[in-house]
Motif scaffolding. Structure first.
Motif, PDB file in Angstrom:
ATOM      1  N   GLN A 152       0.870  -1.170   0.000  1.00 43.52           N
ATOM      2  CA  GLN A 152       0.000   0.000   0.000  1.00 43.52           C
ATOM      3  C   GLN A 152       0.906   1.219   0.000  1.00 43.52           C
ATOM      4  OE1 GLN A 152      -2.411  -0.316   3.508  1.00 43.52           O
ATOM      5  NE2 GLN A 152      -3.406  -2.200   2.853  1.00 43.52           N
ATOM      6  N   SER A 153       0.831   2.015  -1.036  1.00 45.20           N
ATOM      7  CA  SER A 153       1.812   3.073  -1.243  1.00 45.20           C
ATOM      8  C   SER A 153       1.128   4.433  -1.318  1.00 45.20           C
ATOM      9  CB  SER A 153       2.593   2.800  -2.539  1.00 45.20           C
ATOM     10  OG  SER A 153       3.480   3.850  -2.834  1.00 45.20           O
ATOM     11  N   GLU A 154       1.789   5.439  -0.766  1.00 43.15           N
ATOM     12  CA  GLU A 154       1.233   6.785  -0.841  1.00 43.15           C
ATOM     13  C   GLU A 154       2.353   7.816  -0.906  1.00 43.15           C
ATOM     14  OE1 GLU A 154      -0.383   8.685   2.702  1.00 43.15           O
ATOM     15  OE2 GLU A 154       0.253   6.954   3.901  1.00 43.15           O
ATOM     16  N   LEU A 155       2.047   8.919  -1.550  1.00 44.63           N
ATOM     17  CA  LEU A 155       2.891  10.099  -1.482  1.00 44.63           C
ATOM     18  C   LEU A 155       2.318  11.006  -0.404  1.00 44.63           C
ATOM     19  CD1 LEU A 155       3.682  11.083  -5.173  1.00 44.63           C
ATOM     20  CD2 LEU A 155       5.332  10.455  -3.404  1.00 44.63           C
ATOM     21  N   GLN A 156       3.128  11.315   0.576  1.00 44.52           N
ATOM     22  CA  GLN A 156       2.661  12.081   1.733  1.00 44.52           C
ATOM     23  C   GLN A 156       3.186  13.513   1.615  1.00 44.52           C
ATOM     24  OE1 GLN A 156       4.627  11.632   5.723  1.00 44.52           O
ATOM     25  NE2 GLN A 156       2.763  10.448   6.098  1.00 44.52           N
ATOM     26  N   PRO A 157       2.325  14.470   1.285  1.00 47.63           N
ATOM     27  CA  PRO A 157       2.793  15.850   1.109  1.00 47.63           C
ATOM     28  C   PRO A 157       2.985  16.562   2.447  1.00 47.63           C
ATOM     29  CG  PRO A 157       0.442  15.733   0.703  1.00 47.63           C
ATOM     30  CD  PRO A 157       0.891  14.327   0.987  1.00 47.63           C
ATOM     31  N   PHE A 158       3.897  17.502   2.458  1.00 43.15           N
ATOM     32  CA  PHE A 158       4.043  18.417   3.585  1.00 43.15           C
ATOM     33  C   PHE A 158       4.675  19.700   3.061  1.00 43.15           C
ATOM     34  CE2 PHE A 158       8.027  16.151   3.447  1.00 43.15           C
ATOM     35  CZ  PHE A 158       9.007  17.027   3.908  1.00 43.15           C
ATOM     36  N   GLU A 159       4.877  20.679   3.951  1.00 43.92           N
ATOM     37  CA  GLU A 159       5.335  22.008   3.545  1.00 43.92           C
ATOM     38  C   GLU A 159       4.452  22.553   2.415  1.00 43.92           C
ATOM     39  OE1 GLU A 159       9.547  22.106   2.784  1.00 43.92           O
ATOM     40  OE2 GLU A 159      10.064  21.632   4.868  1.00 43.92           O
ATOM     41  N   ASP A 160       3.133  22.576   2.696  1.00 44.54           N
ATOM     42  CA  ASP A 160       2.133  23.100   1.758  1.00 44.54           C
ATOM     43  C   ASP A 160       2.187  22.384   0.412  1.00 44.54           C
ATOM     44  OD1 ASP A 160       1.224  25.000   3.626  1.00 44.54           O
ATOM     45  OD2 ASP A 160       2.817  26.396   3.050  1.00 44.54           O
ATOM     46  N   LEU A 218       7.714   0.926   5.048  1.00 36.38           N
ATOM     47  CA  LEU A 218       8.899   1.506   4.408  1.00 36.38           C
ATOM     48  C   LEU A 218       8.691   3.008   4.270  1.00 36.38           C
ATOM     49  CD1 LEU A 218       9.653  -1.040   1.517  1.00 36.38           C
ATOM     50  CD2 LEU A 218      10.221  -1.183   3.957  1.00 36.38           C
ATOM     51  N   THR A 219       9.592   3.797   4.835  1.00 34.82           N
ATOM     52  CA  THR A 219       9.491   5.251   4.733  1.00 34.82           C
ATOM     53  C   THR A 219      10.689   5.779   3.962  1.00 34.82           C
ATOM     54  OG1 THR A 219      10.625   5.677   6.849  1.00 34.82           O
ATOM     55  CG2 THR A 219       8.247   5.374   6.921  1.00 34.82           C
ATOM     56  N   TYR A 220      10.389   6.480   2.886  1.00 34.43           N
ATOM     57  CA  TYR A 220      11.414   7.180   2.108  1.00 34.43           C
ATOM     58  C   TYR A 220      11.125   8.666   2.250  1.00 34.43           C
ATOM     59  CZ  TYR A 220      12.585   2.632   0.211  1.00 34.43           C
ATOM     60  OH  TYR A 220      12.981   1.321   0.085  1.00 34.43           O
ATOM     61  N   ASN A 265       7.006  12.752   1.041  1.00 41.46           N
ATOM     62  CA  ASN A 265       7.577  11.480   1.471  1.00 41.46           C
ATOM     63  C   ASN A 265       6.877  10.361   0.712  1.00 41.46           C
ATOM     64  OD1 ASN A 265       9.188  12.668   3.540  1.00 41.46           O
ATOM     65  ND2 ASN A 265       7.460  12.612   4.964  1.00 41.46           N
ATOM     66  N   ALA A 266       7.589   9.267   0.490  1.00 37.54           N
ATOM     67  CA  ALA A 266       6.976   8.065  -0.077  1.00 37.54           C
ATOM     68  C   ALA A 266       6.869   7.029   1.034  1.00 37.54           C
ATOM     69  CB  ALA A 266       7.814   7.524  -1.229  1.00 37.54           C
ATOM     70  N   ILE A 267       5.656   6.563   1.301  1.00 39.01           N
ATOM     71  CA  ILE A 267       5.385   5.633   2.397  1.00 39.01           C
ATOM     72  C   ILE A 267       4.759   4.371   1.832  1.00 39.01           C
ATOM     73  CG2 ILE A 267       4.265   5.305   4.630  1.00 39.01           C
ATOM     74  CD1 ILE A 267       6.203   7.662   4.627  1.00 39.01           C
ATOM     75  N   GLY A 268       5.277   3.219   2.222  1.00 39.66           N
ATOM     76  CA  GLY A 268       4.701   1.947   1.795  1.00 39.66           C
ATOM     77  C   GLY A 268       4.417   1.055   2.993  1.00 39.66           C
ATOM     78  N   ARG A 269       3.299   0.321   2.934  1.00 39.13           N
ATOM     79  CA  ARG A 269       2.896  -0.558   4.034  1.00 39.13           C
ATOM     80  C   ARG A 269       2.586  -1.950   3.497  1.00 39.13           C
ATOM     81  NH1 ARG A 269       0.675   4.442   4.989  1.00 39.13           N
ATOM     82  NH2 ARG A 269       0.981   5.356   7.058  1.00 39.13           N
ATOM     83  N   LEU A 270       3.126  -2.936   4.187  1.00 36.77           N
ATOM     84  CA  LEU A 270       2.805  -4.335   3.894  1.00 36.77           C
ATOM     85  C   LEU A 270       2.106  -4.880   5.128  1.00 36.77           C
ATOM     86  CD1 LEU A 270       3.065  -6.764   1.951  1.00 36.77           C
ATOM     87  CD2 LEU A 270       5.184  -7.344   3.168  1.00 36.77           C
ATOM     88  N   LYS A 271       0.820  -5.124   5.002  1.00 37.55           N
ATOM     89  CA  LYS A 271       0.018  -5.563   6.148  1.00 37.55           C
ATOM     90  C   LYS A 271       0.253  -7.045   6.409  1.00 37.55           C
ATOM     91  CE  LYS A 271      -3.220  -4.564   9.204  1.00 37.55           C
ATOM     92  NZ  LYS A 271      -2.979  -3.574  10.277  1.00 37.55           N
ATOM     93  N   GLY A 272       0.556  -7.385   7.672  1.00 36.61           N
ATOM     94  CA  GLY A 272       0.721  -8.771   8.060  1.00 36.61           C
ATOM     95  C   GLY A 272      -0.595  -9.418   8.444  1.00 36.61           C
ATOM     96  N   SER A 273      -0.539 -10.709   8.690  1.00 36.21           N
ATOM     97  CA  SER A 273      -1.749 -11.450   9.051  1.00 36.21           C
ATOM     98  C   SER A 273      -2.139 -11.262  10.508  1.00 36.21           C
ATOM     99  CB  SER A 273      -1.548 -12.945   8.766  1.00 36.21           C
ATOM    100  OG  SER A 273      -0.501 -13.467   9.581  1.00 36.21           O
TER     101      SER A 273
END
Length: 406
Positions: free
Chosen positions: A51-59, A142-144, A64-72
């Motif tokens: 699950q991937s998202e671009l997380q905006p900040f500073e208006d 994963l946080t980039y 940031n690029a954030i990715g999540r792998l959900k476990g069971s």
């Protein structure tokens, strides 16, 4: 599924190609290239099923690029943290700093050590596990981030968005050592005001440059009060990096026959968890009181230097017995057949990293451990290929231990 058999499934060429492509992105801080690399990382994470998202900040000007792998469910969660922004290219390069060159020993490029090799290593660790069909109980995040070079503004934005896990790995370059403590960073300015005379009457003057020459080595040799142990004191360090002395506050340089009556010094201090900015400033102020005694008539002023929009990097510490530390220690030993260097490791103990924000803001237990370091921030910046690939293997085993196979 045998965890040790999985480390042999790494596609080494694919991992090197992935890192080379990251190096070819000109992601200097606060540029379009920084934003573009964040977009690329978000796409790459989505392509492998996160699950991937671009997380905006500073208006909305930075992402940031954030990715999540959900476990069971039932396993601990693990967050990886690394920054995409790089230092500028300096003089002295003999290879293309943006070429992502790979030879038989190294991979080269600006930012490859600080810290795209770490960034790529945890992406490739997760991709290799997914390609092998591994299912996990615990979540992986994963946080980039961007803006680490501006004091960690990207990681602070991620924290304030609600991101958190049971443990974290910050992949700053440590030559694969497990860094359990590093210093906080404080910048300061000292102004020395003397009393000028023509050189013919120098004995009547108060020479601000002479006073600066007296105080600088004392600052460089300082440790600070309140250290909890000798280990904590070992990451204390004062440093003067800028000195400018001349006539008056405007630092006029056209009259060298006169004794300089004004010096401005800029420096940095490193101090340990448990010590405070206020304590460091008090110790520096005490040194200036003694300087005024050695140079009667001198006036010394100290102020912390705060840059708008750039937070201070706090210190970081984790117990050597924390599960994340013992887990990565065991993974390293499984990969390399020897004990992992662990502790307040030089020179990483003097770094500022986003691990400090994760520790200070969230109270998370984590470790600083990444490939690169020995050729960091220098012409022909590079990372040993074997270190990069072994870091992927170490991260894989750590993920399997912390998150557990479902």
């Amino acid at each position: 599924m045998d965890p040790k058999s999985l480390v042999g499934k790494i596609d080494e060429k694919s991992c090197l190609d992935f890192l080379s492509n990251m190096v070819r992105q000109k992601s200097h801080s606060q540029t379009d290239g920084e934003r573009e690399l964040a977009r690329i990382m978000a796409r790459e994470m989505a392509a492998i099923g996160l699950q991937s998202e671009l997380q905006p900040f500073e208006d909305g000007q930075r992402f940031n690029a954030i990715g999540r792998l959900k476990g069971s469910g039932g396993g601990k969660s693990l967050l990886f943290n690394g920054h995409l922004d790089t230092n500028p290219v300096t003089e002295g390069w003999t290879v293309d700093p943006w070429g992502g060159l790979v030879d038989d020993k190294f991979i080269y490029g600006i930012g490859v050590s600080n810290m795209k090799a770490g960034d790529a290593a945890y992406f490739c660790a997760v991709k290799t596990l997914l390609d092998a069909g591994v299912k996990l109980k615990g979540d992986i995040i994963l946080t980039y981030v961007v803006g680490e070079l501006q004091g960690g503004v990207g990681t602070l934005a991620a924290i304030r968005s609600g991101i958190k896990a049971d443990y974290f790995i910050n992949s700053e370059p440590s030559d694969l050592a497990a860094v359990t403590m590093h210093a906080a960073a404080l910048s300061f300015v000292i102004e020395l005001t003397g009393d000028t005379r023509h050189l013919s009457k120098r004995e009547q003057s108060v020479d601000a440059i002479a006073a600066a020459c007296d105080i600088i080595p004392r600052i460089n040799a300082m440790t600070f009060s309140g250290a909890k142990s000798d280990v904590h004191r070992s990451i204390n360090r004062g440093h003067v990096g800028v000195v400018h002395g001349a006539l008056g506050r405007d630092l006029e340089e056209w009259r060298p026959p006169q004794v300089s009556d004004f010096v401005r010094i800029r420096g940095s201090a490193r101090y340990a968890p448990g010590q405070t900015q206020e304590g460091v400033l008090a110790d520096l102020a005490g040194e200036l009181v003694e300087l005024e005694k050695r140079f009667p008539g001198l006036k010394a002023k100290l102020v912390p230097e705060m840059i708008e929009g750039r937070p201070l990097m706090p210190p970081f510490e984790v117990s050597p017995t924390s599960r994340i530390v013992t887990s990565i220690n065991a993974a390293y030993e499984a990969v390399r057949g020897e004990k992992q260097p662990t502790g307040a490791i030089t020179p990483t103990r003097f770094y500022g990293t986003d691990a400090g924000h994760l520790y200070h803001e969230l109270g998370m237990e984590g470790i600083v451990c990444g490939p690169g370091g020995r050729y960091n921030t220098m012409p022909d910046e590079r990372v040993d290929i074997v270190d990069y690939l072994d870091m992927i293997r170490v991260y894989m085993l750590t993920i399997l231990d912390i998150c557990e196979i479902a």
